[in-house]
Design an enzyme around this catalytic site. Structure first.
Site, PDB file in Angstrom:
ATOM      1  N   LYS A  55       0.802  -1.226   0.000  1.00  0.00           N
ATOM      2  CA  LYS A  55       0.000   0.000   0.000  1.00  0.00           C
ATOM      3  C   LYS A  55       0.837   1.280   0.000  1.00  0.00           C
ATOM      4  CE  LYS A  55      -4.465  -1.186   0.251  1.00  0.00           C
ATOM      5  NZ  LYS A  55      -5.514  -0.614  -0.604  1.00  0.00           N
ATOM      6  N   SER A  74       0.693  -9.769  -0.518  1.00  0.00           N
ATOM      7  CA  SER A  74       0.458  -8.328  -0.413  1.00  0.00           C
ATOM      8  C   SER A  74       0.762  -7.731   0.946  1.00  0.00           C
ATOM      9  CB  SER A  74      -0.994  -8.018  -0.790  1.00  0.00           C
ATOM     10  OG  SER A  74      -1.889  -8.673   0.093  1.00  0.00           O
TER      11      SER A  74
END
Length: 508
Positions: free
Chosen positions: A51, A305
């Site tokens: 992110k 992720s």
């Protein structure tokens, strides 16, 4: 794919704070699946999540006037950390609105970067609504976690790295999906360079925002979403993300909680690192796809992720991983209430490891036990074992896929017993190995009736058994001599207050 997105990705300013993460071949899973499996290690970013890329790329492109006013973001944790670190580097004031359900590790990380935090609601959507109110009240610039071209372009740099690190086009890339920023960015770049590469999204069964949207051919707002994979617990895919996904996503695979837990274990076994549930989604989807398609010898890439998982959640992950890999069966079995019945039952199981054994005396005729058995042959072995019990006359129910049994009933077997005499409670400890429980019962003998039994394999070097056994006062000496010959460490817990309160003989 529209050229402007490729230009945005190529020009993205992410490496001021982000790093180019490795694309690692994971050998154990590759060998097991008979494919070449690669893991894109976004868990190795400074905030342990991808992110940071999108957040920084958005914020570096803000005007001076907007930077001076400050920024606000709504996030379940990983985007929040990205915004907080970007704000720290760019010397921008940041306010982060996070759901109250956000793992504590993510909340602490955001605070450590100097951002202010507001906890609001139980989901991302509720936190988002509150952030919009605060943005208006305080004249702050909202940094969207996924529905923004600059954020999408920042995440797209992962696709650029993959093609540098893997010079030939892979068969497929598996990407976790929440709001859709990651899959939109990676998909836009990959499909522009290699249109034949499959872009496969992966979502939890209880949070299928993109899957539902693609099926309905429009964005759909889910009534509710599960929060086990909190990083992708989004009720509606982003507008721009959906527009791009329709062009670049080949399909979306749905996986359940047990499959996610098994994938966390797979990643740990190969890398000795722990992915968060959302981070392991891609591996779960990859395994699901390989099983469904029966493909062999293909190059498959999964995006890990993130690795922001609360330590206390690992207990649940470990419990459920074996079910996700179909390596444990749970059965409810009725056996005769008589000396030696446990031993005969364990002899039928053979040398398989028993992972759990729960029983409490109910009546003088039959005993109901809850047993977990380790498997090496998956569902076929489970079905074969189930049939073996039935052929021997046992009344048996398969609880392996029973959510209530896995979450609750397994921990509730027990309670007070009525009409039972001369019960002693003994706690044992013995070296853990296949067949250890069978050895224990075989050498204990059949002279006395077992009235309570609890065993759970915790993955430690020693197994622990709590056993209630009916021993008349005149036979206590023989019983103690038998225990001594077993050479297992044991403790007499008959007077333990916990036993008296919750599992002892009822006075009624």
């Amino acid at each position: 794919m529209p050229l402007p997105y490729i230009e945005k990705i190529l020009r993205a300013r992410v490496y001021d704070v982000a790093r180019e993460t490795p694309l690692d071949r994971i050998s154990l899973l590759s060998a097991r699946l008979d494919n070449q499996v690669y893991l894109k290690r976004e868990d190795m970013q400074p905030v342990f999540s991808f992110k940071l890329r999108g957040a920084y790329n958005k914020m570096i492109n803000l005007s001076e006037e907007k930077r001076n006013r400050g920024v606000i973001a709504a996030s379940a944790g990983n985007h929040a950390q990205g915004v907080a670190l970007a704000a720290q580097r760019l010397k921008i004031q940041a306010l982060i609105v996070m759901p109250k359900t956000t793992p504590l590790i993510k909340v602490k990380s955001v605070r450590n970067f100097g951002a202010k935090i507001v906890l609001a609601g139980d989901s991302y959507d509720e936190a988002f609504a509150r952030s919009q109110e605060l943005a208006k009240e305080q004249n702050l610039t909202f940094i969207h976690p996924f529905d923004d071209p600059e954020v999408i372009a920042g995440q797209g740099t992962i696709g650029m790295e993959i093609l540098r690190q893997h010079p030939t086009p892979p068969e497929a890339i598996f990407i976790p999906v929440g709001g859709g920023g990651l899959i939109a960015g990676i998909g836009a770049y990959i499909k522009y360079v290699y249109p034949q590469v499959k872009i496969i999204g992966v979502e939890p069964e209880d949070a299928p925002s993109l899957y539902t949207a693609l099926k309905a051919k429009r964005r759909v707002k889910l009534k509710q979403v599960g929060i086990f994979a909190d990083g992708v617990a989004v009720r509606q895919v982003g507008k721009e993300n959906y527009r791009l996904a329709r062009k670049v996503v080949d399909e979306v695979v749905l996986v359940n909680t047990d499959e996610i837990c098994a994938a966390i274990k797979d990643i740990y076994d190969d890398t000795r690192t722990t992915a968060e549930p959302a981070g392991a989604l891609s591996v779960a989807g990859l395994k699901h796809y390989v099983k469904r398609e029966g493909c062999q010898g293909k190059d498959l890439i999964a995006i890990n992720s993130g690795a922001n998982i609360n330590f206390d959640r690992l207990r649940h992950v470990a419990e459920r991983a074996e079910f996700g890999e179909r390596r444990e069966a749970l059965f409810a079995v009725q056996i005769p209430e008589q000396p030696g019945s446990f031993l005969r039952f364990c002899q039928l199981i053979g040398k398989r490891s028993i992972t759990e054994f729960n029983y409490r005396y109910c009546n003088a005729v039959k005993a109901q036990i809850f047993v977990g058995i380790e498997l090496s042959g998956g569902d076929k072995e489970r079905e074969s074992l189930f049939q073996r019990f039935q052929d021997k006359g046992y009344s048996i129910i398969d609880m392996t896929d029973n959510e209530t049994a896995k979450l609750h009933i397994r921990y509730m077997v027990g309670g007070h017993a009525q009409g039972i005499e001369d019960e002693s409670l003994i706690r044992f400890e013995f070296p853990e190995r296949p067949g250890a429980l069978l050895y224990f019962l075989s050498h204990l003998g059949k002279e006395w009736n077992i009235s309570l039994f609890h065993y759970r394999n915790h993955g430690a070097a020693y197994g622990r058994v709590l056993m209630g056994i009916q021993v008349p006062p005149g036979e206590k000496g023989d019983f103690l001599r038998k225990l001594k010959r077993l050479e297992y460490v044991y403790w007499d817990e008959t007077d333990n207050p916990a036993y008296r309160l919750f599992a002892g003989v009822s006075a009624d």
